[in-house]
Scaffold this motif. Structure first.
Motif, PDB file in Angstrom:
ATOM      1  N   GLN A   1      56.375  -3.023 -23.859  1.00 35.44           N
ATOM      2  CA  GLN A   1      55.041  -2.678 -23.410  1.00 35.44           C
ATOM      3  C   GLN A   1      54.606  -3.654 -22.316  1.00 35.44           C
ATOM      4  OE1 GLN A   1      53.120  -0.182 -24.101  1.00 35.44           O
ATOM      5  NE2 GLN A   1      51.297  -0.861 -23.023  1.00 35.44           N
ATOM      6  N   VAL A   2      54.239  -3.093 -21.173  1.00 34.53           N
ATOM      7  CA  VAL A   2      53.800  -3.926 -20.061  1.00 34.53           C
ATOM      8  C   VAL A   2      52.374  -4.389 -20.286  1.00 34.53           C
ATOM      9  CG1 VAL A   2      53.199  -3.880 -17.616  1.00 34.53           C
ATOM     10  CG2 VAL A   2      55.354  -2.869 -18.386  1.00 34.53           C
ATOM     11  N   THR A   3      52.141  -5.656 -20.069  1.00 29.69           N
ATOM     12  CA  THR A   3      50.788  -6.198 -20.087  1.00 29.69           C
ATOM     13  C   THR A   3      50.553  -6.994 -18.810  1.00 29.69           C
ATOM     14  OG1 THR A   3      51.435  -8.195 -21.266  1.00 29.69           O
ATOM     15  CG2 THR A   3      50.707  -6.322 -22.603  1.00 29.69           C
ATOM     16  N   LEU A   4      49.293  -7.065 -18.402  1.00 27.39           N
ATOM     17  CA  LEU A   4      48.893  -7.793 -17.214  1.00 27.39           C
ATOM     18  C   LEU A   4      47.852  -8.830 -17.593  1.00 27.39           C
ATOM     19  CD1 LEU A   4      48.439  -4.722 -14.836  1.00 27.39           C
ATOM     20  CD2 LEU A   4      50.424  -6.228 -14.981  1.00 27.39           C
ATOM     21  N   ALA A   5      47.981 -10.020 -17.036  1.00 28.48           N
ATOM     22  CA  ALA A   5      47.031 -11.089 -17.337  1.00 28.48           C
ATOM     23  C   ALA A   5      46.557 -11.728 -16.041  1.00 28.48           C
ATOM     24  CB  ALA A   5      47.675 -12.132 -18.238  1.00 28.48           C
ATOM     25  N   GLU A   6      45.259 -11.568 -15.758  1.00 29.77           N
ATOM     26  CA  GLU A   6      44.680 -12.170 -14.559  1.00 29.77           C
ATOM     27  C   GLU A   6      44.182 -13.573 -14.849  1.00 29.77           C
ATOM     28  OE1 GLU A   6      43.101  -7.799 -14.656  1.00 29.77           O
ATOM     29  OE2 GLU A   6      43.341  -9.471 -16.060  1.00 29.77           O
ATOM     30  N   SER A   7      44.161 -14.392 -13.821  1.00 34.75           N
ATOM     31  CA  SER A   7      43.574 -15.724 -13.904  1.00 34.75           C
ATOM     32  C   SER A   7      43.119 -16.127 -12.514  1.00 34.75           C
ATOM     33  CB  SER A   7      44.583 -16.735 -14.458  1.00 34.75           C
ATOM     34  OG  SER A   7      45.692 -16.851 -13.591  1.00 34.75           O
ATOM     35  N   GLY A   8      42.332 -17.205 -12.460  1.00 41.16           N
ATOM     36  CA  GLY A   8      41.910 -17.738 -11.174  1.00 41.16           C
ATOM     37  C   GLY A   8      40.476 -17.433 -10.792  1.00 41.16           C
ATOM     38  N   GLY A   9      39.787 -16.656 -11.615  1.00 42.78           N
ATOM     39  CA  GLY A   9      38.399 -16.381 -11.317  1.00 42.78           C
ATOM     40  C   GLY A   9      37.528 -17.602 -11.549  1.00 42.78           C
ATOM     41  N   GLY A  10      36.263 -17.499 -11.142  1.00 41.66           N
ATOM     42  CA  GLY A  10      35.351 -18.607 -11.344  1.00 41.66           C
ATOM     43  C   GLY A  10      34.131 -18.483 -10.462  1.00 41.66           C
ATOM     44  N   LEU A  11      33.432 -19.598 -10.336  1.00 36.21           N
ATOM     45  CA  LEU A  11      32.211 -19.668  -9.525  1.00 36.21           C
ATOM     46  C   LEU A  11      32.523 -20.383  -8.223  1.00 36.21           C
ATOM     47  CD1 LEU A  11      29.114 -19.397  -9.214  1.00 36.21           C
ATOM     48  CD2 LEU A  11      28.921 -21.596 -10.401  1.00 36.21           C
ATOM     49  N   VAL A  12      32.104 -19.783  -7.116  1.00 37.20           N
ATOM     50  CA  VAL A  12      32.356 -20.366  -5.801  1.00 37.20           C
ATOM     51  C   VAL A  12      31.137 -20.118  -4.922  1.00 37.20           C
ATOM     52  CG1 VAL A  12      33.485 -18.280  -4.928  1.00 37.20           C
ATOM     53  CG2 VAL A  12      34.035 -20.500  -3.918  1.00 37.20           C
ATOM     54  N   GLN A  13      30.909 -21.004  -3.978  1.00 38.22           N
ATOM     55  CA  GLN A  13      29.808 -20.825  -3.045  1.00 38.22           C
ATOM     56  C   GLN A  13      30.193 -19.834  -1.947  1.00 38.22           C
ATOM     57  OE1 GLN A  13      28.690 -24.748  -1.650  1.00 38.22           O
ATOM     58  NE2 GLN A  13      27.157 -24.934  -3.271  1.00 38.22           N
ATOM     59  N   ALA A  14      29.185 -19.218  -1.371  1.00 40.49           N
ATOM     60  CA  ALA A  14      29.425 -18.298  -0.262  1.00 40.49           C
ATOM     61  C   ALA A  14      30.201 -19.008   0.844  1.00 40.49           C
ATOM     62  CB  ALA A  14      28.104 -17.771   0.274  1.00 40.49           C
ATOM     63  N   GLY A  15      31.172 -18.302   1.395  1.00 38.15           N
ATOM     64  CA  GLY A  15      32.034 -18.872   2.414  1.00 38.15           C
ATOM     65  C   GLY A  15      33.290 -19.501   1.871  1.00 38.15           C
ATOM     66  N   GLY A  16      33.350 -19.662   0.552  1.00 37.10           N
ATOM     67  CA  GLY A  16      34.505 -20.288  -0.075  1.00 37.10           C
ATOM     68  C   GLY A  16      35.640 -19.318  -0.334  1.00 37.10           C
ATOM     69  N   SER A  17      36.659 -19.841  -1.031  1.00 36.00           N
ATOM     70  CA  SER A  17      37.869 -19.068  -1.306  1.00 36.00           C
ATOM     71  C   SER A  17      38.274 -19.192  -2.765  1.00 36.00           C
ATOM     72  CB  SER A  17      39.029 -19.570  -0.432  1.00 36.00           C
ATOM     73  OG  SER A  17      38.755 -19.420   0.941  1.00 36.00           O
ATOM     74  N   LEU A  18      38.976 -18.187  -3.232  1.00 38.36           N
ATOM     75  CA  LEU A  18      39.603 -18.204  -4.548  1.00 38.36           C
ATOM     76  C   LEU A  18      40.924 -17.448  -4.434  1.00 38.36           C
ATOM     77  CD1 LEU A  18      36.756 -17.324  -7.113  1.00 38.36           C
ATOM     78  CD2 LEU A  18      37.976 -19.497  -6.937  1.00 38.36           C
ATOM     79  N   ARG A  19      41.868 -17.796  -5.299  1.00 35.57           N
ATOM     80  CA  ARG A  19      43.100 -17.036  -5.395  1.00 35.57           C
ATOM     81  C   ARG A  19      43.275 -16.562  -6.827  1.00 35.57           C
ATOM     82  NH1 ARG A  19      49.477 -18.527  -4.427  1.00 35.57           N
ATOM     83  NH2 ARG A  19      49.180 -19.659  -6.396  1.00 35.57           N
ATOM     84  N   LEU A  20      43.334 -15.269  -6.981  1.00 36.51           N
ATOM     85  CA  LEU A  20      43.584 -14.684  -8.285  1.00 36.51           C
ATOM     86  C   LEU A  20      45.082 -14.461  -8.464  1.00 36.51           C
ATOM     87  CD1 LEU A  20      40.777 -11.968  -8.424  1.00 36.51           C
ATOM     88  CD2 LEU A  20      40.657 -14.391  -9.011  1.00 36.51           C
ATOM     89  N   SER A  21      45.531 -14.641  -9.698  1.00 39.51           N
ATOM     90  CA  SER A  21      46.922 -14.381 -10.053  1.00 39.51           C
ATOM     91  C   SER A  21      46.974 -13.312 -11.133  1.00 39.51           C
ATOM     92  CB  SER A  21      47.591 -15.655 -10.571  1.00 39.51           C
ATOM     93  OG  SER A  21      47.600 -16.664  -9.586  1.00 39.51           O
ATOM     94  N   CYS A  22      48.043 -12.565 -11.138  1.00 40.89           N
ATOM     95  CA  CYS A  22      48.256 -11.529 -12.152  1.00 40.89           C
ATOM     96  C   CYS A  22      49.707 -11.597 -12.596  1.00 40.89           C
ATOM     97  CB  CYS A  22      47.930 -10.158 -11.580  1.00 40.89           C
ATOM     98  SG  CYS A  22      48.347  -8.774 -12.672  1.00 40.89           S
ATOM     99  N   VAL A  23      49.922 -11.993 -13.828  1.00 39.21           N
ATOM    100  CA  VAL A  23      51.261 -12.086 -14.386  1.00 39.21           C
ATOM    101  C   VAL A  23      51.573 -10.818 -15.164  1.00 39.21           C
ATOM    102  CG1 VAL A  23      52.796 -13.350 -15.910  1.00 39.21           C
ATOM    103  CG2 VAL A  23      51.152 -14.595 -14.499  1.00 39.21           C
TER     104      VAL A  23
END
Length: 121
Positions: A1-23
């Motif tokens: 059974q395939v499962t997906l798990a996201e990570s990398g979310g959070g709080l950031v100020q406008a103009g900033g960056s984030l990188r989400l991952s999905c395993v």
């Protein structure tokens, strides 16, 4: 059974960056097209980006073009969503998806549980 798990979310100020991952577990990422969707409070879930499994073709939703970048590392069974120049309208729960064929609608075979991204002004 395939499962997906996201990570990398959070709080950031406008103009900033984030990188989400999905395993992806229970299968090989190399055989799946990968997608990202998001859902803001009170709004419908919308397409963000997708990347095919074969030739790596990439597609983006209009609101994120030029700011977000989707990629994949088949060796790590992981897909990524690099988000730059974030603004408060990007605040949403972000979902990772997988299927043999990519599409902009919600008819994907597998969905992750989602990760919250909040952008403050």
């Amino acid at each position: 059974q395939v499962t997906l798990a996201e990570s990398g979310g959070g709080l950031v100020q406008a103009g900033g960056s984030l990188r989400l991952s999905c395993v992806l577990s229970g299968g090989r990422l190399s055989t799946y097209g990968m997608g990202w969707f998001r859902q803001a409070p009170g709004k419908e879930r919308e397409f963000v980006a997708a990347i095919t499994y074969d030739d790596g073709s990439i597609y983006y939703g209009d609101p994120v073009k030029g700011r977000f970048t989707v990629s994949r590392d088949n060796a790590k069974n992981t897909a990524y969503l690099q988000m730059d120049s974030l603004n408060p309208e990007d605040t949403a729960v972000y979902y990772c998806t997988a299927d043999y064929r990519i599409k902009a609608d919600l008819d994907w075979r597998y969905w992750g549980q989602g990760t919250q991204v909040t952008v403050s002004s």
